[in-house]
Design an enzyme around this catalytic site. Structure first.
Site, PDB file in Angstrom:
ATOM      1  N   GLY A 110       0.609  -1.199  -0.226  1.00  0.00           N
ATOM      2  CA  GLY A 110       0.319   0.356  -0.118  1.00  0.00           C
ATOM      3  C   GLY A 110       0.712   1.535  -0.191  1.00  0.00           C
ATOM      4  O   GLY A 110      -0.050   2.238   0.145  1.00  0.00           O
TER       5      GLY A 110
ATOM      6  N   MET B 140      -4.867  -6.175  -6.243  1.00  0.00           N
ATOM      7  CA  MET B 140      -4.493  -7.857  -7.227  1.00  0.00           C
ATOM      8  C   MET B 140      -5.822  -8.687  -7.324  1.00  0.00           C
ATOM      9  O   MET B 140      -5.381  -9.691  -7.879  1.00  0.00           O
ATOM     10  CB  MET B 140      -3.064  -8.671  -6.734  1.00  0.00           C
ATOM     11  CG  MET B 140      -1.665  -7.518  -6.696  1.00  0.00           C
ATOM     12  SD  MET B 140      -1.592  -6.710  -7.893  1.00  0.00           S
ATOM     13  CE  MET B 140      -0.268  -5.783  -8.048  1.00  0.00           C
TER      14      MET B 140
ATOM     15  N   ASN C  88      -6.451   3.300 -11.607  1.00  0.00           N
ATOM     16  CA  ASN C  88      -5.573   2.706 -11.407  1.00  0.00           C
ATOM     17  C   ASN C  88      -4.629   2.875 -11.854  1.00  0.00           C
ATOM     18  O   ASN C  88      -4.291   4.426 -12.292  1.00  0.00           O
ATOM     19  CB  ASN C  88      -6.271   1.452 -12.505  1.00  0.00           C
ATOM     20  CG  ASN C  88      -5.279   0.512 -11.985  1.00  0.00           C
ATOM     21  OD1 ASN C  88      -4.552   0.256 -10.859  1.00  0.00           O
ATOM     22  ND2 ASN C  88      -4.397  -0.793 -12.997  1.00  0.00           N
TER      23      ASN C  88
ATOM     24  N   HIS D  27      -0.563   2.066 -12.847  1.00  0.00           N
ATOM     25  CA  HIS D  27       0.457   1.077 -13.408  1.00  0.00           C
ATOM     26  C   HIS D  27       1.085   1.176 -12.894  1.00  0.00           C
ATOM     27  O   HIS D  27       1.530   2.690 -14.118  1.00  0.00           O
ATOM     28  CB  HIS D  27      -0.628   0.304 -14.918  1.00  0.00           C
ATOM     29  CG  HIS D  27       0.026  -1.087 -15.511  1.00  0.00           C
ATOM     30  ND1 HIS D  27      -0.185  -1.940 -14.768  1.00  0.00           N
ATOM     31  CD2 HIS D  27       1.189  -1.285 -16.577  1.00  0.00           C
ATOM     32  CE1 HIS D  27       0.417  -2.647 -15.504  1.00  0.00           C
ATOM     33  NE2 HIS D  27       1.421  -2.559 -16.365  1.00  0.00           N
TER      34      HIS D  27
HETATM   35  C1  GAR Z   1       2.717  -0.339  -7.668  1.00  0.00           C
HETATM   36  O1  GAR Z   1       3.362  -0.518  -8.433  1.00  0.00           O
HETATM   37  C2  GAR Z   1       1.221  -0.835  -8.264  1.00  0.00           C
HETATM   38  O2  GAR Z   1       1.282  -0.105  -9.574  1.00  0.00           O
HETATM   39  C3  GAR Z   1       1.115  -1.706  -8.689  1.00  0.00           C
HETATM   40  O3  GAR Z   1       1.245  -2.764  -7.859  1.00  0.00           O
HETATM   41  C4  GAR Z   1       2.436  -2.492  -7.323  1.00  0.00           C
HETATM   42  C5  GAR Z   1       1.556  -1.717  -5.560  1.00  0.00           C
HETATM   43  O4  GAR Z   1       2.312  -0.691  -5.089  1.00  0.00           O
HETATM   44  N1  GAR Z   1      -0.104  -2.512  -9.812  1.00  0.00           N
HETATM   45  C6  GAR Z   1      -0.034  -2.540 -11.349  1.00  0.00           C
HETATM   46  O5  GAR Z   1       0.546  -4.092 -11.331  1.00  0.00           O
HETATM   47  C7  GAR Z   1      -1.100  -2.862 -11.497  1.00  0.00           C
HETATM   48  N2  GAR Z   1      -1.609  -4.041 -12.719  1.00  0.00           N
HETATM   49  P1  GAR Z   1       1.737  -0.575  -3.716  1.00  0.00           P
HETATM   50  O6  GAR Z   1       0.869  -1.538  -2.619  1.00  0.00           O
HETATM   51  O7  GAR Z   1       3.463  -0.045  -2.417  1.00  0.00           O
HETATM   52  O8  GAR Z   1       1.189   1.377  -4.252  1.00  0.00           O
END
Ligand code: GAR
Length: 215
Positions: A12, A91, A108, A110
């Site tokens: 997060g 996820m 979102n 990414h």
């Molecule tokens: C982040 O890098 C986000 O961009 C990615 O998951 C990570 C979550 O990190 N999201 C995706 O890949 C969506 N397709 P976080 O929990 O530290 O924010």
């Protein structure tokens, strides 16, 4: 004041960046709920410490009935008065039904320059492809995964010595800049979608819009 809900599954860090932005003086949005499909998501404890309302909806309770899972999420979001939903490392794929409920109020982040490299392990994919630039994208959510009108992007160089981890760390720093920026723009009513393209009212120079991480 825009009411924002954030959906997470793990550490997060983007959620934290959004919460910190919302805690600034004169912030145009507040975080009304952090929701996770995992009770042990590290980000939940942090959100609780900040006094933010947290909700857990374990997907495993729904026996693969995705719409039943999403209906509960939807109810929780309505209950806390959410007006914008932000995915931040959530996820689970969401069905077209859910996407439709929140159309144009659902965004979102990414870690690639979409439409390049949707999906998982995208930093490794960028390295394997030999991309010289990667980055991150904030976009409105549409039915197709990691696809939708782009609100903000930041470009990050892919260095010859990069591993997926070093590249991910460099991209993450930019994620923490452009995600709060995008939510601020939406909360300030500056974002419009015309023919599936995003326009930002009163935006500064294009460079600051497209690459706030440039040194
Ligand atoms: C982040 O890098 C986000 O961009 C990615 O998951 C990570 C979550 O990190 N999201 C995706 O890949 C969506 N397709 P976080 O929990 O530290 O924010």
């Amino acid at each position: 004041m825009l009411n924002v809900a954030i959906l997470i599954s793990g550490r997060g860090s983007n959620m934290q960046a959004l919460v910190r932005e919302s805690q600034k003086e004169n912030a145009p949005f507040r975080v009304v709920c952090v929701l996770s499909n995992k009770a042990d998501a590290a980000g939940l404890a942090w959100a609780q410490e900040q006094g933010i309302h947290t909700v857990v909806v374990p997907h495993k309770d729904f026996n693969k009935d995705r719409q039943a899972f999403e209906q509960v999420i939807n109810e929780k979001l309505q209950e806390c008065g959410a007006q914008l939903v932000c995915l931040a490392g959530f996820m689970r794929l969401l069905t077209p039904w859910f996407v439709q409920q929140w159309r144009d109020r659902f965004i979102n982040i990414h870690p690639s320059l979409l439409p390049a490299f949707p999906g998982l392990d995208v930093q490794q994919k960028a390295i394997d492809y030999g991309a010289k630039l990667s980055g991150c994208t904030v976009h409105f959510v549409r039915e197709e995964m990691d696809h939708g009108p782009i609100i903000a992007q930041a470009a990050v160089p892919v260095l010859p010595e990069d591993t997926a981890e070093t590249l991910a760390a460099r991209i993450l720093k930019c994620e923490h800049q452009i995600y709060p920026q995008a939510v601020n723009w939406i909360a300030q009513n500056r974002v419009s979608i015309i023919n599936e393209k995003v326009f930002i009212a009163d935006a500064k120079a294009p460079q600051s819009l497209t690459n706030p991480c440039a040194e």
